[in-house]
Design an enzyme around this catalytic site. Structure first.
Site, mmCIF file in Angstrom:
data_model
loop_
_atom_site.group_PDB
_atom_site.id
_atom_site.type_symbol
_atom_site.label_atom_id
_atom_site.label_comp_id
_atom_site.label_asym_id
_atom_site.label_seq_id
_atom_site.Cartn_x
_atom_site.Cartn_y
_atom_site.Cartn_z
ATOM 1 C CE1 TYR A 434 -26.406 55.398 -15.786
ATOM 2 C CE2 TYR A 434 -25.476 57.384 -16.716
ATOM 3 C CZ TYR A 434 -25.860 56.659 -15.625
ATOM 4 O OH TYR A 434 -25.705 57.187 -14.382
ATOM 5 C CD GLU A 435 -22.441 52.024 -18.251
ATOM 6 O OE1 GLU A 435 -21.987 51.180 -19.038
ATOM 7 O OE2 GLU A 435 -21.929 53.140 -18.078
ATOM 8 N N GLY A 436 -26.417 49.930 -21.235
ATOM 9 C CA GLY A 436 -27.352 48.944 -21.777
ATOM 10 C C GLY A 436 -28.747 49.271 -21.309
#
Lengths: 593, 593
Positions: A434-436
């Site tokens: 997550y978050e890229g």
């Protein structure tokens, strides 16, 4: 059940012996004397160990549930959240104006590691709120700030980030969620968002969703994306909670881990929303949250590794199995503890040397954020921007591997859920995604950050390594040999990789991008090498000037020597992979995979 | 839901193009013409894809349940097990005398990869039975063989291995389970065994537990351990099932994965048991099962990686996200498929080059087992004994990492259970632990196998690499450069590591044992390098002599080049770690971890 012990001594070592924060000229740092930070960390450690950690397994086992449209968090979460709020931990590094404590980010990071290590799924409710509040702080109007921030800083209301849709993750230009302007300054938001962490729950009176959506008629793709504040319940001008807004929970995702966090499918059906920042500039506003979130996620990699390691060490000391090959260490017992065995130690030292290096890396990163925010230091801002994908990608890849190693120390007992070691790996796994996803971090690093401002920031990093080596050479033969020499060799590998990208990547961008993951890891190892050299210098200084805690500082030196001798040499392999270019990576037709 | 496609073409390539099995003088191999093996593999592939694979997620989701002392397997398992039995797959490589097909192990391995790839938890019921039957075959009396084997070969009765107790895993000398001789040739077995895979279930009429226990008054420690046959139901002289024996299920463990397999706590309370092999020589008999099981577990590492990879490739081709940096590949669509992105390809090529190399490694290992068993080839026996810990340890460590990479291709969709990618990693995780945790494999390799028979077998391995390189040099410049040169460099690193162990390990065994994990991985990479060089030679030969399937063979060459260029260079890092010795590994007092 696993235990959690706050690493206060190690945090204090980094904050004071290594970073000397109270001697810094960053505004706010002058108050951060050792006694003061110790008092904060001790209190945060207490709540981590006593309140949050015991709920970690509960969250994993019970998970969240959706009943008649209402999301319920696991037993005990609500009461614990009240304790965290009552202690004013949620606004630790938020402005006093909105009810925060105005502490520097470096203190927020130190506390954050503990909270997250004790209970990642729980701490995310607070972490997402912090990110959303930061975006409003940076991009909101005065009116928006006054309306939303006080409640979010105190976590009476929590926040979320809404980016992903079923068909669109990294490529947000594909987004379909619509925001129809109503002519009165409000918008009607319609569409489906998925993977929304802390998306709904029973621990706050309201939830402030920050939602990316497209205003019809705007530019195509990512340039037509705007950011909106969409509360779960509408709020009147006096701040009173009113009618339910048009957002509902479609589902709670069944996940590999972080079961204690409610990851929701959220359906927006003409929900009332308010533009945050400018029209079509939503990505810029969202990146305020994303960058902060990425540093926080890097910290999760560290925090899960540290929590898992603590338990692996305890097990290795306790579990009797086999004999030390050089002679029994527990001759009166039926066998020696696991920790006598070299391969168990190899694993524990891999973990320990990563964890302590990562902790220094994150706190150093936080000081740069403070320097940028509190002092307007553009160089610090540029360097931490360069290092953000390294902190996120490298620390979560490695952090996950470390939880796997900690689990392995338990043998079969690590595979059954009873001991909680499986949960550390299952929880840590999400941080790579997550978050890229980490591949996107590597792309951000190589495709964007490296060349930013004409490559100024990566040059500054090399200069930092060089000047550190120069200033500290020739004073201690062992230090030069065990720390400076390997650091210089690793840094040279990093420079050679950068040079390869400049030369080959210009002709064929695939040559650079095929090596992006290796470059991110190579960079991460050099950063940890630098951290260990700095920690070793600080430890040696303490030993040289006379300390009553000889074992602590000698352990630092030994752990650092381990990292330099056994972890850092992998930079050569990463360089070899990078320099092999893109021929074999890109050679196959898609049909031949 | 994930799909499973049998890798028939790749298996055939290894069996015939590379290993040329039908040209071998191993008895039984003369029948293994390409058409014949293709027919077997196709049938096994069909049952894998159509019967076993669809039950994989079912097994994970439902798990096994214990009700009133009875264990129930997940929906569909029982019917599928009947199909596997009806197809005579369970006795594929067992003697005809006991109802088997008498196929060589190399065919058993090829089929085993498919079954395990389609459904690891399910295939373990059959795998454990095979292991137990092999032990009875090797160590049983004629009467025992006649009594137990026919039913076990057909899997009407299944088998288990009972080693672990709550306080004793690797260190079996600590065992407490007792076997009291009754004077009539039988023993009464009492004690608790844990982590018993396939320990109880509803798919067979009887379960034949092989149980390690101590006969009172015998030697201390591991030398006093004997092996017993302990059936769930007693069996009379005519083979009829009689009364329930004194063994009951205490619990089914809650595990990270392989939920479809019932991992039991088994309580033995004066259960009737029959000595298998000699008194106090139980470990020797158990190792017949263990060595077979270790090769099977290595294969699980491969099989989960292969199954996960297949789905990752499909997702990477299907999911549209972002644009090829060198120009749109799907200009009419909203975005390009993931597979255009270099870092996605880097991950897929890591997986593909590992999987195909591992497949060759395992089948080569199986030919050595056949040579040892069918031809009495002592050199083959010695070499496969040396390589067994490498196959088990290296292939499961790497196989697990590959499932993590495959999961990562899915981004957030890999973390939710819906797509089944989490299951591959959770299932693959156990293979690093059971049948001897990988640290124990490394210890076995460095502490025992390396020096076995005066180091003869490791010398034979080096000779094999050397003579391969010599025979194939100078014929094709690209082959020399891309395959032979890196293989020789990696083999040199392995030799240097072995030399270091000889020199330093003699003085301080910790110097060798601190490098055991790295040595196992170094050795594994050299083996896969050798496999790729052999596969490349075979592919080049096919291309040189003219083939209609140019793309297939060129893909082999490209995949091999990837392995040699981007995976093999890590041998240098392993060597550096090994040569750093034990100072930093063993330096800390246990109290300072």
């Amino acid at each position: 059940m696993p235990t959690y012990t706050a690493p206060i001594k190690d945090l204090q070592f980094v904050l004071h012996d290594v970073l000397n924060i109270s001697g810094s000229d960053i505004p706010g740092y002058e108050d951060l004397e050792a006694d003061f930070t110790a008092a904060i960390l001790k209190e945060a450690g207490k709540i981590s160990s006593e309140v949050l950690a015991p709920l970690n397994v509960v969250g994993d086992t019970e998970g969240c549930r959706l009943e008649n449209g209402v999301v319920y968090t696991p037993t005990g979460f609500k009461a614990a959240f009240e304790q965290v709020k009552d202690g004013h931990w949620t606004g630790l590094d938020m402005p006093e104006e909105f009810g925060g404590q105005n502490m520097p980010a470096v203190i927020g990071s130190a506390v954050g590691e503990m909270f997250s290590g004790a209970n990642q799924a729980f701490t995310m409710y607070q972490g997402l709120t912090h990110g959303a509040a930061s975006a409003i702080l940076a991009h909101g109007t005065d009116e928006q700030k006054a309306k939303w921030l006080p409640k979010m800083v105190s976590c009476e209301w929590t926040g979320t980030m809404n980016l992903t849709e079923p068909h669109c993750g990294t490529d947000l230009g594909l987004m379909r969620t619509k925001a129809e302007p109503q002519g009165d300054g409000t918008y009607k938001i319609s569409g489906q968002k998925i993977f929304i962490s802390a998306g709904d729950h029973d621990m706050a009176d309201n939830i402030v969703h920050l939602v990316l959506a497209k205003i019809p008629g705007g530019p195509e793709g990512i340039k037509g994306v705007s950011l909106f504040i969409v509360p779960k319940f509408k709020v009147d001008e006096d701040g009173n909670i009113g009618a339910r807004n048009g957002v509902s929970v479609g589902n709670i995702e069944k996940k590999m881990g972080i079961h204690g966090n409610s990851t929701c499918v959220l359906n927006y059906d003409e929900a009332e929303g308010y533009l945050l920042g400018e029209e079509h500039k939503g990505m810029r506003a969202m990146f305020t949250m994303m960058n902060e979130a990425r540093l926080g996620v890097g910290m999760q990699g560290l925090s899960q590794a540290a929590a898992a390691y603590e338990n692996a060490v305890a097990y290795a000391k306790d579990r009797l199995q086999g004999r030390d090959v050089t002679g029994a260490k527990n001759p009166d017992g039926p066998a020696d503890p696991l920790i006598v065995h070299p391969d168990i130690r190899r694993s524990l030292m891999d973990q320990k040397s990563f964890i302590e290096g990562a902790r220094a890396f994150i706190l150093w990163g936080a000081t740069m954020i403070d320097a940028a925010h509190r002092k307007g230091d553009k160089d610090a801002d540029g360097l931490v921007s360069l290092l953000t994908p390294v902190i996120k990608g490298f620390l979560t890849d490695e952090g996950y591997d470390m939880t796997v190693k900690a689990q392995q120390v338990y043998g079969g007992h690590g595979y059954i859920e009873e001991h909680g070691m499986s949960q550390f790996t299952r929880d840590a796994r999400i941080a790579m995604i997550y978050e890229g996803a980490n591949g996107v971090q590597a792309l951000d690093l190589v495709g964007r950050k490296l060349a930013q401002d004409g490559g100024k920031h990566v040059m500054a990093f090399f200069e930092l390594v060089k000047s550190f080596a120069k200033e500290n050479a020739g004073q201690n033969e062992a230090f030069d040999r065990d720390f400076l020499a390997p650091l210089k060799a690793a840094s040279k590998d990093l420079q050679a990789a950068g040079m390869y990208f400049m030369q080959s990547g210009m002709k064929n961008p695939n040559d650079a991008l095929s090596g992006s993951n290796d470059f991110m890891h190579l960079f991460g190892h050099v950063c940890l090498g630098l951290m260990w050299a700095q920690m070793a210098r600080a430890a040696q200084a303490a030993l040289d000037t006379g300390t009553s805690d000889v074992a602590f500082y000698e352990t630092k030196l030994m752990t650092g020597r381990y990292y330099m001798a056994r972890r850092l040499p992998i930079t050569a392999t990463h360089l070899a992979r990078i320099q092999s270019g893109s021929d074999t990576v890109m050679g196959l037709d898609a049909a031949n995979f």
